[in-house]
Design an enzyme around this catalytic site. Sequence first.
Site: not given
Ligand SMILES: [Zn+2]
Length: 222
Positions: A36, A52-53, A83, A104, A165
């Site tokens: 997410g 990210s990550g 995203e 999610h 998704h």
């Molecule tokens: Zn996603």
Amino acid sequence: MTNTSGDDATGRDAREAVKRYGREMLEKGLTKATGGNVSRRTGPEGFAISPSGVPYPEIEPEDVPILDLDGDVVHDGKKPSNEVDMHRLVYAARDDVGGIVHTHSPYASTFASLNDPIRPSHYLIAFIGDKVPVAEYVTYGTEALGRKAVAALGEEYNACLLANHGVLAVGDTLGSALETAEMVEYCARIHYQARAIGEPELLPDEEVDHLREKFADYGEER
Ligand SMILES: [Zn+2]
């Protein structure tokens, strides 16, 4: 494009909001690990987004990049969420949006996998619209997915499912977007449970319209 009603935050407040609400999304069980992403508008032309990550409890404000609506980095942080284009396109399309949450969460993602909108079997769905619509499936992390999400949200809906998704929820602030994401998961769970043991009684359109008016007033009081 001018920002008409979506609430703006300063860059610093927006980075703090990403740190705080990313962690809350995890604590509320709406996502796991680094899944997410969340973002907060900084003005008509920019937004701060989760990196990210990076595990949510480890995100610090200086890790949070700020981008403009062309996707260019305005203030450095770590690499933006994969995203980022979806967030960017939603801010560009909806002046009223000040915060975005992508999860999610499991019950809502179940309906997303069925490509089945969540119907109005519980009155809280009126926070989102007359249902939670589904955006057509496109590979994650693409601009095309952002375009499908914008189309599903239209001008009216405060959330949509992303087929096979997860969930995209919006609000005038990041806090209200997270609240909407929780409502989506709750309504999905009740609808799932109701369908498991019977046929849910759906609220009539007039009642959903009436609820939407009541919730709009409530929103202004928050
Ligand atoms: Zn996603």
